[in-house]
Write a protein that holds these residues in place. Structure first.
Motif, short mmCIF file in Angstrom:
data_model
loop_
_atom_site.label_atom_id
_atom_site.label_comp_id
_atom_site.label_asym_id
_atom_site.label_seq_id
_atom_site.Cartn_x
_atom_site.Cartn_y
_atom_site.Cartn_z
N ARG A 81 12.42 -28.82 -3.03
CA ARG A 81 13.57 -28.78 -4.00
C ARG A 81 13.40 -29.93 -5.05
O ARG A 81 13.06 -30.94 -4.79
N ASN A 82 13.45 -29.35 -6.35
CA ASN A 82 13.45 -30.41 -7.58
C ASN A 82 12.71 -30.89 -7.75
O ASN A 82 12.40 -32.06 -8.42
N GLN A 154 19.35 -37.40 3.05
CA GLN A 154 18.57 -36.70 3.61
C GLN A 154 18.54 -35.26 3.10
O GLN A 154 18.00 -34.18 3.83
N LYS A 155 19.42 -34.88 1.90
CA LYS A 155 19.54 -33.69 1.53
C LYS A 155 18.21 -32.88 1.11
O LYS A 155 18.13 -31.66 1.34
N SER A 156 17.34 -33.61 1.00
CA SER A 156 15.92 -32.95 0.29
C SER A 156 14.99 -32.83 1.12
O SER A 156 14.35 -31.33 1.25
N ASN A 157 14.97 -33.54 2.48
CA ASN A 157 13.78 -33.49 3.28
C ASN A 157 14.36 -33.49 4.66
O ASN A 157 13.41 -33.35 5.42
N GLY A 158 15.65 -33.66 4.91
CA GLY A 158 16.02 -34.27 6.14
C GLY A 158 16.02 -32.91 7.36
O GLY A 158 16.40 -31.74 6.60
N ASP A 159 15.63 -32.73 8.53
CA ASP A 159 15.56 -31.59 9.38
C ASP A 159 16.97 -31.11 9.40
O ASP A 159 17.31 -29.96 9.44
N ALA A 160 18.14 -31.70 9.54
CA ALA A 160 19.34 -31.30 9.75
C ALA A 160 19.82 -30.45 8.64
O ALA A 160 20.56 -29.48 8.88
N TYR A 161 19.43 -30.73 7.20
CA TYR A 161 19.80 -29.92 6.04
C TYR A 161 18.98 -28.54 6.20
O TYR A 161 19.27 -27.73 5.22
N HIS A 203 23.09 -27.12 -2.67
CA HIS A 203 24.49 -27.08 -3.39
C HIS A 203 24.16 -27.01 -5.04
O HIS A 203 24.94 -26.70 -5.44
N ARG A 204 23.10 -27.57 -5.52
CA ARG A 204 23.09 -27.50 -6.95
C ARG A 204 22.74 -25.85 -7.47
O ARG A 204 22.80 -25.69 -8.73
#
Length: 486
Positions: A81-82, A154-161, A203-204
């Motif tokens: 992402r990005n 954590q939004k780019s790489n976190g497992d929860a996301y 989200h973006r």
């Protein structure tokens, strides 16, 4: 078969750029367009001889002078992402071949009838302390902190996301008040869905933010934040559609590019490359580039795409050319949160281009389903235009008796795909299937990465392929895919 003959399928800007760059290297290219304008969404629309962009279309070039250099282009990964943010100097250099760019003034947002510097897209942190609900937000942010796994960092790489929905992430990081006052209404107006229906990681895609709660708290308290608002650029005295038109002219005029407008029916691997069977012809190539959805390529390869029930939003854009004498307030961009208006985003493309002529071109976006909630079930363009002009006047952008020189509506075919888990998983499985069976096919634009289709991404992808002739493979599956195909 011609040596170094590349067939590029699709109308995406990334494919056009790749075709031009390869042709300049002396390679033979056939660009196959099964349908639609060259450049896709970025092609713009000619209405009564006037070029409009299809809503908000712009370059984000923050800090491009400090970004990576051409030699690092091979490290681009569309599945991250990005990731394109590392190559903004390359995007800037490419754009300057066609137009000077203008950094346009701070976008605005309308909340409860008041206008502020925009926080939805532009990260204008100075606005948070000005909101009438700032005290409630401060109290919420002081009392609760998100769990580490769902913290916005954590939004780019976190497992929860991988599975976290945007409503949960937004409330945890922004607080309930901000979510309900800004996030939820804007998303409902723009995409027609609630925040729990889409993945937080994307989200973006819906133009919405996901701030760190610590940064938000300082902002609501009026403290200075060491983060600069996002800067946006637009072609000076021009438009993105005009740039794409120039690229199209170069593609059609280049002696090394053959342009074909036919549907692709079948793609077959051969001993020396590829055979692409179109409606009225067969093309043979050493290299194949695909810029449409992975599911479409699978069908042409004789493989079964993943079945999925997609959620799509009914997006439409209205286009107005208005005399400057009828303009009451000039905003380059206005995000409208208020639920009593169907318009959610208004772009004054003339102001973005710093054009000082006698007219202004305005693209005003709305969701057709939300429009019907406010005004009833009407598909009559004249009725819709009347209501939209009344909204623009109510917001103080134009005079109440304004008669536009141009007034038109464009409904986006297929609407906007909501980035939920089902759509993401099906897309990734389709791409994985292609790579496992045919890793030699280069996947750009809509096939490169889930929603890796921004203007910046498409420029980098086209240049990346032409410079490296390397397939942009996801890091986690490329070795496995290549082993299976060997």
């Amino acid at each position: 078969m011609m040596t170094n003959h590349t067939v590029i399928v699709g109308n995406a800007l990334a494919g056009m750029i790749a075709a031009l760059e390869l042709a300049e290297q002396g390679k033979q290219v056939t660009l196959v367009n099964p349908g639609g304008p060259l450049g896709g969404y970025f092609a713009g629309l000619q209405i009564d001889g006037v070029m409009f962009d299809a809503g908000l279309v712009k370059f984000e070039l923050d800090g491009y002078l400090n970004q990576a250099k051409w030699s690092e282009l091979a490290t681009y990964d569309a599945t991250v992402r990005n990731d394109v943010g590392r190559f903004l100097n390359i995007v800037h250099e490419w754009a300057l071949k066609y137009s000077t760019l203008n950094q346009f003034s701070m976008p605005k947002m309308m909340v409860d009838g008041a206008v502020y510097d925009d926080v939805i897209l532009s990260n204008a942190y100075n606005s948070f302390s000005q909101f009438p609900f700032a005290k409630d937000c401060i109290a919420e942010l002081q009392q609760a902190q998100p769990e580490a796994s769902i913290h916005a960092r954590q939004k780019s790489n976190g497992d929860a996301y991988e599975t976290l929905d945007y409503a949960t992430a937004s409330i945890a990081n922004h607080g309930k008040t901000m979510h309900e006052k800004i996030i939820a209404p804007y998303l409902l107006k723009a995409q027609g869905v609630t925040a729990d229906r889409m993945l937080a990681r994307y989200h973006r895609v819906a133009w919405l933010p996901l701030f760190y709660p610590e940064t938000l708290l300082e902002s609501y308290q009026g403290k200075p934040v060491n983060l600069a608002p996002t800067k946006f650029h637009y072609p000076k005295l021009s438009s993105v559609g005009a740039i794409v038109t120039q690229v199209k002219a170069e593609v059609l005029a280049h002696k090394n590019i053959h342009y074909v407008t036919q549907a692709v029916q079948q793609v077959t691997k051969t001993e020396t490359g590829w055979q692409v069977r179109c409606a009225d012809s067969e093309l043979n190539a050493t290299d194949l580039v695909w810029t449409y959805q992975p599911s479409q390529l699978l069908k042409c390869l004789g493989l079964q795409p993943t079945p999925v029930q997609e959620t799509k939003s009914a997006i439409a854009v209205s286009f107005f050319r208005i005399k400057k004498a009828d303009i009451r307030n000039v905003y380059t961009l206005l995000n409208v949160v208020d639920l009593n208006c169907s318009l959610y985003r208004i772009t004054n493309q003339t102001a973005c281009a710093e054009d000082h002529g006698d007219f202004m071109n305005i693209a005003a976006e709305f969701n057709s389903d939300y429009f019907r909630k406010l005004y009833g079930d009407s598909t009559d363009d004249a009725f819709i235009i009347e209501k939209l002009l009344a909204e623009l006047a109510h917001m103080g952008l134009i005079a109440a008796d304004t008669v536009p020189v141009i007034a038109a509506i464009k409904r986006i075919p297929g609407g906007f795909l909501v980035p939920d888990a089902a759509a993401r998983d099906a897309w990734e499985l389709d791409q994985r299937t292609i790579i496992q069976h045919y890793p030699e096919i280069a996947l750009l634009a809509m096939s490169s990465g889930f929603f890796a289709t921004s203007l910046n991404d498409q420029v980098v992808q086209g240049l990346h392929y032409a410079a490296t002739k390397q397939h942009i493979l996801p890091v986690d599956i490329s070795e496995q895919a290549l082993a299976i195909s060997a």
